[in-house]
Design a protein around this motif. Structure first.
Motif, PDB file in Angstrom:
ATOM      1  N   GLY A 168       0.849  -1.280  -0.087  1.00 52.68           N
ATOM      2  CA  GLY A 168      -0.057   0.185   0.098  1.00 52.68           C
ATOM      3  C   GLY A 168       0.853   1.351  -0.122  1.00 52.68           C
ATOM      4  O   GLY A 168       0.296   2.376  -0.384  1.00 52.68           O
ATOM      5  N   ASP A 169       2.020   1.235   0.526  1.00 59.16           N
ATOM      6  CA  ASP A 169       2.870   2.515   0.711  1.00 59.16           C
ATOM      7  C   ASP A 169       3.580   2.636  -0.553  1.00 59.16           C
ATOM      8  O   ASP A 169       4.964   2.253  -0.634  1.00 59.16           O
ATOM      9  N   TYR A 170       3.028   3.362  -1.457  1.00 55.22           N
ATOM     10  CA  TYR A 170       3.641   3.721  -2.765  1.00 55.22           C
ATOM     11  C   TYR A 170       3.505   5.139  -2.910  1.00 55.22           C
ATOM     12  O   TYR A 170       2.499   5.599  -3.077  1.00 55.22           O
ATOM     13  N   PHE A 171       4.864   5.880  -2.926  1.00 51.82           N
ATOM     14  CA  PHE A 171       4.724   7.409  -2.821  1.00 51.82           C
ATOM     15  C   PHE A 171       5.542   8.005  -3.907  1.00 51.82           C
ATOM     16  O   PHE A 171       5.871   9.229  -3.646  1.00 51.82           O
ATOM     17  N   ASN A 204      -3.814   0.747   2.478  1.00 51.03           N
ATOM     18  CA  ASN A 204      -3.460   0.864   1.182  1.00 51.03           C
ATOM     19  C   ASN A 204      -3.742   2.212   0.357  1.00 51.03           C
ATOM     20  O   ASN A 204      -4.611   2.649  -0.094  1.00 51.03           O
ATOM     21  N   ASN A 205      -2.649   3.070   0.577  1.00 51.98           N
ATOM     22  CA  ASN A 205      -2.532   4.402  -0.131  1.00 51.98           C
ATOM     23  C   ASN A 205      -2.795   4.209  -1.551  1.00 51.98           C
ATOM     24  O   ASN A 205      -3.172   5.020  -2.239  1.00 51.98           O
ATOM     25  N   ALA A 206      -1.537   3.348  -2.021  1.00 57.28           N
ATOM     26  CA  ALA A 206      -2.001   3.150  -3.752  1.00 57.28           C
ATOM     27  C   ALA A 206      -3.388   2.992  -4.170  1.00 57.28           C
ATOM     28  O   ALA A 206      -3.570   3.332  -5.272  1.00 57.28           O
ATOM     29  N   GLN A 425       8.146  -0.241   1.247  1.00 57.40           N
ATOM     30  CA  GLN A 425       7.346   0.908   0.686  1.00 57.40           C
ATOM     31  C   GLN A 425       8.084   1.342  -0.540  1.00 57.40           C
ATOM     32  O   GLN A 425       9.120   0.822  -0.738  1.00 57.40           O
ATOM     33  N   ILE A 426       7.391   2.011  -1.273  1.00 52.71           N
ATOM     34  CA  ILE A 426       7.979   2.669  -2.595  1.00 52.71           C
ATOM     35  C   ILE A 426       8.252   4.100  -2.432  1.00 52.71           C
ATOM     36  O   ILE A 426       7.208   4.914  -2.024  1.00 52.71           O
ATOM     37  N   GLY A 427       9.596   4.693  -2.191  1.00 51.21           N
ATOM     38  CA  GLY A 427       9.663   5.972  -1.727  1.00 51.21           C
ATOM     39  C   GLY A 427       9.503   7.167  -3.042  1.00 51.21           C
ATOM     40  O   GLY A 427       8.988   6.915  -3.946  1.00 51.21           O
ATOM     41  N   LEU A 428       9.555   8.338  -2.673  1.00 55.28           N
ATOM     42  CA  LEU A 428       9.344   9.472  -3.608  1.00 55.28           C
ATOM     43  C   LEU A 428      10.275   9.320  -4.696  1.00 55.28           C
ATOM     44  O   LEU A 428       9.668   9.753  -5.593  1.00 55.28           O
TER      45      LEU A 428
END
Length: 522
Positions: A168-171, A204-206, A425-428
């Motif tokens: 979920g943490d894809y930014f 899940n942000n994504a 996570q996938i960062g900025l």
């Protein structure tokens, strides 16, 4: 590089949506620098000569004490209680200028923005433009994920109830142009699938980013324009915007970091990738947030955006349950549905971004709502006291969390949970990052550590469910749980709504070189 990202809602080692790090939050909880608290703004009820309930006074005292304890410069409060509205500001918008916070001061609300995205979706559902149970590909024909079978089957509802099952943490920051969200969604193929579609709750942000993209395609407008036309403007939320360029003439809460126990203005915290606006980008005031809460309570004096049936559907029929700082029955259409010992459901969200942390909940059966917005990295500590603990719910709504009495377990039972747990996570910058936690048995509990440093303790209160405590045993007001695989063995730790995969009982987690990252909620 290992990085922590709460909510929702940095890996949430204490709150969820864009969330802050557990390590930083643990450190911040110990900050005790006193911060001057400005005089309270005049309440609407006071202007009518009505006497303020004693409970509101006790709440104000608790907020003032928490601001001093946790070094929070400013806060905006909105409460709906017994048919009356209470809106006020505390402290200052900026420690350098000393401007007082008012009920109309704007803060970034973080992941409560997700519920605005969902409300916009529901308006389009009522217009026949979207169906919650149709596949995402009905609206985004080219939608692709790392697991092709998931991309073909995932529904709009599963996006909104956090059961899509991918990380979920894809930014990733895809720029500030109108195509930012489209580019973000096109990058979903780099996001790993963690659990089977529709089976497990994981914040899940994504998935909400994908929902925002559906709004863009269906309306033919940028997300921000569509959200304003569908929700923000019709509700008369006059102090709610997505871009800092739209805030001229507004009282704006500056973001503060904590340096040597004191709040310091940190302008870099204000930046947010445009692709994350549907996930956590709305900037709003306590007064507007309370108005929004009253709408979802069904108050008839506000514009009727949705039929009662659709509005209530957002607050019911939850997907898979679990924990997100509190126990959850699951998530409806973006709303976290929280059980109570007395029966009434708490409908909840909240949100986090760097230097801006907030709580938001309402109890429909008690006609009660509360929102609190803060402008400091230490804000989650106060938000947890008011939105995860029992105090405010008992004081204003007569309900409380499900009972949780810590138990000491023998080493033989704790062994089933020991090991190293890793979340990603996938960062900025679009690159994957990891966080590892070592769980070891100690005196009937589990100690969670990183790089040899104890961060908190887990005390079991029923099978697979734990209370998170500080290393000294003081409460954090946070609950978490373990998730078992198809073989019945512990496979995951769910903390802050995120899943940490159990990897080994011997490998030790590395200590992150950097603990700075935007947060998303809960």
């Amino acid at each position: 590089m290992l990085v922590i990202i709460a909510e929702s809602e940095a890996f949430p080692l204490a709150r969820g949506d864009v969330d802050v790090s557990l390590t930083r939050r643990t450190v911040l909880k110990s900050a005790a620098a006193a911060v001057p608290v400005a005089a309270l703004s005049t309440l609407p009820a006071s202007a009518t000569g009505l006497r303020e309930p004693a409970a509101i006074g006790r709440l104000a005292e608790k907020i003032e004490a928490g601001m001093a304890k946790y070094a929070i410069p400013g806060a905006g409060l909105g409460v709906w209680h017994r048919g009356r509205e209470y809106v006020r500001g505390f402290g200052v918008t900026n420690v350098d200028t000393g401007e007082p916070v008012s009920g109309d001061t704007v803060f970034r609300i973080g992941s409560t923005s997700k519920t605005f995205t969902a409300t916009a979706i529901m308006r389009l559902v009522e217009r026949g433009r979207i169906s919650l149970d149709r596949p995402v590909r009905a609206y985004l024909p080219d939608f692709a994920t790392q697991d092709p079978s998931v991309a073909a089957r995932v529904t709009v509802r599963q996006l909104l109830n956090h059961s899509a099952g991918w990380q979920g943490d894809y930014f990733e920051d895809t720029g500030q142009g109108d195509g930012a969200l489209a580019q973000y969604v096109a990058g979903m193929t780099k996001v790993p699938q963690l659990t089977p579609l529709g089976k497990v709750f994981s914040y899940n942000n994504a998935a909400i980013g994908v929902a925002g993209r559906i709004i863009e395609v269906v309306t033919g407008k940028p997300y921000e324009t569509a959200a304003r036309e569908l929700v923000v403007d019709p509700l008369g939320l006059v102090h709610s915007r997505f871009f800092h360029s739209e805030l001229d003439g507004f009282s704006v809460a500056a973001s503060h970091n904590i340096v040597d126990g004191k709040p310091v203005v940190e302008p870099s915290f204000d930046a947010m990738p445009r692709a994350l606006h549907s996930i956590g980008g709305l900037i709003s005031s306590a007064r507007d947030q309370l108005r929004y809460a009253r709408y979802h309570l069904g108050h008839r004096d506000l514009p009727k955006l949705l039929s009662d049936r659709s509005r209530l559907a957002m607050q019911s029929h939850p997907g898979p349950g679990g924990t997100l700082f509190v126990e959850l029955n699951g998530v409806g259409v973006s709303w976290m549905l929280r059980p109570t010992a007395q029966g009434p459901t708490v409908v909840q969200h909240g949100g986090d971004w760097s230097g801006q942390h907030s709580g938001f909940l309402f109890v429909p059966q008690r006609d009660f709502a509360i929102t609190l917005l803060t402008n400091s990295e230490s804000g989650p500590s106060l938000v947890a006291e008011l939105f995860a603990d029992d105090w405010a719910l008992q004081e204003f709504a007569g309900v409380s969390n499900l009972r949780a009495v810590p138990q000491e377990l023998p080493p033989s039972r704790l062994a089933a949970y020991e090991g190293t747990y890793v979340s990603q996570q996938i960062g900025l910058d679009g690159k994957p990052e990891e966080l590892g936690l070592d769980l070891t048995a100690d005196s009937g509990e589990l100690v969670a550590g990183m790089g040899g440093q104890a961060l908190f303790r887990f005390a079991f209160y029923r099978k697979d469910y734990v209370l998170a405590q500080n290393p000294d045993g003081t409460p954090t007001h946070v609950r978490a749980n373990f998730v078992r695989g198809s073989d019945g063995q512990v496979e995951w730790l769910r903390y802050g709504g995120r899943l940490f995969r159990r990897q080994s009982a011997t490998k030790k987690a590395l200590r992150p070189a950097k603990l700075r990252h935007p947060a998303t909620v809960w």
